[in-house]
Design a protein around this motif. Structure first.
Motif, PDB file in Angstrom:
ATOM      1  N   ALA A 289       0.831  -1.210   0.000  1.00  0.00           N
ATOM      2  CA  ALA A 289       0.000   0.000   0.000  1.00  0.00           C
ATOM      3  C   ALA A 289       0.867   1.262   0.000  1.00  0.00           C
ATOM      4  N   TYR A 290       1.961   1.232   0.741  1.00  0.00           N
ATOM      5  CA  TYR A 290       2.869   2.386   0.790  1.00  0.00           C
ATOM      6  C   TYR A 290       3.491   2.632  -0.583  1.00  0.00           C
ATOM      7  N   ALA A 291       3.936   1.546  -1.238  1.00  0.00           N
ATOM      8  CA  ALA A 291       4.533   1.678  -2.568  1.00  0.00           C
ATOM      9  C   ALA A 291       3.518   2.199  -3.573  1.00  0.00           C
ATOM     10  N   ASN A 292       2.276   1.741  -3.470  1.00  0.00           N
ATOM     11  CA  ASN A 292       1.238   2.220  -4.382  1.00  0.00           C
ATOM     12  C   ASN A 292       0.973   3.710  -4.187  1.00  0.00           C
ATOM     13  N   LEU A 293       1.006   4.164  -2.933  1.00  0.00           N
ATOM     14  CA  LEU A 293       0.806   5.591  -2.678  1.00  0.00           C
ATOM     15  C   LEU A 293       1.950   6.407  -3.274  1.00  0.00           C
ATOM     16  N   LEU A 294       3.179   5.948  -3.116  1.00  0.00           N
ATOM     17  CA  LEU A 294       4.313   6.639  -3.733  1.00  0.00           C
ATOM     18  C   LEU A 294       4.153   6.693  -5.253  1.00  0.00           C
ATOM     19  N   HIS A 295       3.699   5.574  -5.820  1.00  0.00           N
ATOM     20  CA  HIS A 295       3.503   5.529  -7.273  1.00  0.00           C
ATOM     21  C   HIS A 295       2.424   6.504  -7.717  1.00  0.00           C
ATOM     22  N   GLN A 296       1.320   6.543  -7.001  1.00  0.00           N
ATOM     23  CA  GLN A 296       0.237   7.454  -7.370  1.00  0.00           C
ATOM     24  C   GLN A 296       0.661   8.916  -7.212  1.00  0.00           C
TER      25      GLN A 296
ATOM     26  N   GLU B 216      -5.789   9.663  -3.621  1.00  0.00           N
ATOM     27  CA  GLU B 216      -6.584   9.651  -2.394  1.00  0.00           C
ATOM     28  C   GLU B 216      -7.005   8.227  -2.021  1.00  0.00           C
ATOM     29  N   ILE B 217      -7.373   7.446  -3.032  1.00  0.00           N
ATOM     30  CA  ILE B 217      -7.740   6.052  -2.776  1.00  0.00           C
ATOM     31  C   ILE B 217      -6.541   5.291  -2.214  1.00  0.00           C
ATOM     32  N   ALA B 218      -5.355   5.548  -2.767  1.00  0.00           N
ATOM     33  CA  ALA B 218      -4.138   4.893  -2.273  1.00  0.00           C
ATOM     34  C   ALA B 218      -3.872   5.270  -0.817  1.00  0.00           C
ATOM     35  N   LYS B 219      -4.173   6.506  -0.450  1.00  0.00           N
ATOM     36  CA  LYS B 219      -4.010   6.919   0.952  1.00  0.00           C
ATOM     37  C   LYS B 219      -4.957   6.141   1.853  1.00  0.00           C
ATOM     38  N   TYR B 220      -6.202   5.982   1.415  1.00  0.00           N
ATOM     39  CA  TYR B 220      -7.161   5.219   2.214  1.00  0.00           C
ATOM     40  C   TYR B 220      -6.708   3.765   2.376  1.00  0.00           C
ATOM     41  N   ASP B 221      -6.148   3.199   1.297  1.00  0.00           N
ATOM     42  CA  ASP B 221      -5.662   1.819   1.367  1.00  0.00           C
ATOM     43  C   ASP B 221      -4.542   1.693   2.398  1.00  0.00           C
ATOM     44  N   LEU B 222      -3.628   2.655   2.417  1.00  0.00           N
ATOM     45  CA  LEU B 222      -2.531   2.615   3.386  1.00  0.00           C
ATOM     46  C   LEU B 222      -3.058   2.809   4.812  1.00  0.00           C
ATOM     47  N   ILE B 223      -3.991   3.747   4.973  1.00  0.00           N
ATOM     48  CA  ILE B 223      -4.585   3.975   6.291  1.00  0.00           C
ATOM     49  C   ILE B 223      -5.267   2.705   6.799  1.00  0.00           C
ATOM     50  N   ASN B 224      -5.987   2.034   5.900  1.00  0.00           N
ATOM     51  CA  ASN B 224      -6.666   0.790   6.280  1.00  0.00           C
ATOM     52  C   ASN B 224      -5.656  -0.302   6.636  1.00  0.00           C
ATOM     53  N   ALA B 225      -4.572  -0.385   5.872  1.00  0.00           N
ATOM     54  CA  ALA B 225      -3.542  -1.397   6.155  1.00  0.00           C
ATOM     55  C   ALA B 225      -2.902  -1.173   7.520  1.00  0.00           C
ATOM     56  N   MET B 226      -2.807   0.083   7.942  1.00  0.00           N
ATOM     57  CA  MET B 226      -2.207   0.399   9.236  1.00  0.00           C
ATOM     58  C   MET B 226      -3.219   0.334  10.371  1.00  0.00           C
ATOM     59  N   GLY B 227      -4.508   0.220  10.032  1.00  0.00           N
ATOM     60  CA  GLY B 227      -5.534   0.162  11.061  1.00  0.00           C
ATOM     61  C   GLY B 227      -5.821   1.513  11.691  1.00  0.00           C
ATOM     62  N   LEU B 228      -5.661   2.597  10.922  1.00  0.00           N
ATOM     63  CA  LEU B 228      -5.885   3.938  11.451  1.00  0.00           C
ATOM     64  C   LEU B 228      -7.259   4.455  11.061  1.00  0.00           C
TER      65      LEU B 228
END
Length: 460
Positions: A148-155, A212-224
């Motif tokens: 998820a972090y890598a996808n956010l960097l890519h986006q 923004e979707i990538a941010k939500y994915d990372l937030i969800n992966a971290m449980g925030l």
């Protein structure tokens, strides 16, 4: 593999520049901007993930199961108390008889035909499996977070390229409008450039949405909480991977927790087979008992007796039940063997696939780097030629589109390389908290699961 090799793999894993956190950030459910490195994001995910908490409880349950199996081989003490009151009638009168009885027993299983020993072995291996499952869940959580972090960097890179395309189109449109006002270009050029600008703006809108979707994915992966805005602080980088495919595959077969857990599955099935075979053998137990009975619970005049009993039980004929149970257990042993073999084949396949995809992306990085330089030079030439009136707008737009595409290809290749490096790490079973081979070695050496975990703990 040595422990130093494990730690080296962890340092190069993901190949994303990491900013080490001195301490884990304190996350509160308030709206805020949170700047995180990959390492910090993974730490947060490992602390918050419900699957990890579930696996920890699964280990706790397995530990109690082993405790129960071990305690079943020890003595048991029982107490039984009875009270009765009877009414009888004689010569027109009612008489009541009251009696009490209390008995105590101490029973010890002397020989169970291997049943209790099999139960202990089975539950010990289940606990070992639970340890491996917990490590596997942690590795999966780390992988999903890194993905998820890598996808956010890519986006973010895709958004940056889209913004550059809009900026190029804006600047070019201003220049064309100035030339049109002077009568140097046709109205068609202005319209063509306006269409190109509109298309680039649409691409930018899509890129912003995907980010923004990538941010939500990372937030969800971290449980925030969703009201936290995460900003990554790391950037993609490229460094050639130092290991050959055969080394990665060998490492994976030695370290993948689910692969080793499958081997313990065979041991569990073997233990179940031993338990089933206990039906062929006799069972011996010994007990000592004391009983008190009389008209008072523990009063004078009560009958007091002591007994010592050796109980021998052997099912000479059980209509084939034991034989059926043994056959069933044997089939399950073979099933677990096939499952273990299938798991290991998948581990090899996943490792090879991730490695080859990473190598393809590595080649694409080199090609895309050269293509970006060529596209930038081509765009500069096309821009000058158009401004001097020796070329048409269509060629300039084509050069601009190729430059944007070349930048996108480079960004995608860099993303794919880092993504498949993360995937390779997961496929190889690079540890989070536990060195699997050291754990297995310690367990085979006779250490308890807790001590084996301690011996295999990853520090730093």
């Amino acid at each position: 593999m040595k422990k130093s090799f494990i730690l080296a793999l962890m340092l190069v894993a993901c190949n994303i520049g990491q900013v080490a956190a001195e301490s884990q950030p304190v996350i509160e459910n308030t709206e805020e901007n949170l700047s995180l490195s990959l390492a910090e994001s993974i730490d947060i995910a490992l602390s918050n993930n419900d699957q990890i908490h579930s696996a920890e409880k699964g280990r706790e349950a397995s530990k109690w199961g082993l405790s129960s199996a071990r305690r079943a081989s020890g003595p048991t003490v029982g107490w039984e108390s009875n009270f009765s009151r009877n009414r009888s009638r004689r010569t027109g009168r009612y008489f009541y008889n009251t009696s009490y009885s209390n008995s105590w027993s101490l029973t010890i299983p002397v020989y169970t035909g291997g049943q209790l020993e099999g139960q202990i072995d089975k539950n010990r291996y289940l606990l070992n499996q639970a340890d491996l499952n917990l490590e596997n869940v942690k590795q999966t959580v780390r992988y999903k977070t890194a993905n998820a972090y890598a996808n956010l960097l890519h986006q973010k890179d895709v958004t940056k390229i889209a913004k550059e395309a809009v900026e190029m189109s804006n600047n070019q449109l201003k220049l064309i409008k100035d030339q049109y006002s002077e009568g140097a270009v046709a109205k068609a050029d202005v319209l063509m450039m306006e269409v190109r600008l509109a298309n680039n703006r649409q691409s930018l809108v899509s890129a912003l949405g995907n980010m923004e979707i990538a941010k939500y994915d990372l937030i969800n992966a971290m449980g925030l909480s969703n009201n936290i805005n995460v900003e990554p602080t790391d950037v993609f980088s490229y460094e050639p991977y130092p290991k050959e495919l055969w080394e990665c595959e060998e490492y994976a077969l030695e370290h993948r927790p689910d692969g080793i857990a499958a081997d313990y599955g065979i041991k569990i099935a073997d233990a179940n087979k031993d338990i089933a075979k206990a039906g062929y053998r006799p069972k011996v137990s010994g007990s000592i008992g004391r009983g008190i009975a009389g008209e008072q619970p523990f009063g004078m005049g009560s009958t007091d007796s002591l007994s010592a009993v050796i109980n021998f039980k052997w099912n000479i004929f059980d209509n084939g039940v034991t034989a059926a149970n043994v056959s069933q257990a044997d089939a399950l042993v073979q099933q677990s063997q096939y499952n273990a073999e299938y798991t290991k084949k998948n581990i090899s396949l996943e490792t090879r696939s991730a490695y080859e995809r990473m190598k393809i992306a590595e080649k694409n990085i080199k090609e895309a780097t050269a293509a970006v330089k060529q596209a930038e030079e081509s765009y500069t030439i096309a821009q000058v030629r158009y401004e001097e009136g020796v070329d048409i707008l269509l060629n300039l737009l084509d050069a601009q589109e190729k430059l944007t595409q070349a930048r996108s290809n480079y960004s995608n290749a860099l993303y794919q390389y880092n993504l498949y490096r993360v995937t390779l790490e997961k496929a190889m079973g690079v540890p989070v908290d536990m060195d699997v081979p050291l754990y297995v070695e310690a367990e085979k050496g006779g250490l308890s699961a807790d001590k084996a975990l301690k011996a295999a703990e990853i520090h730093g």
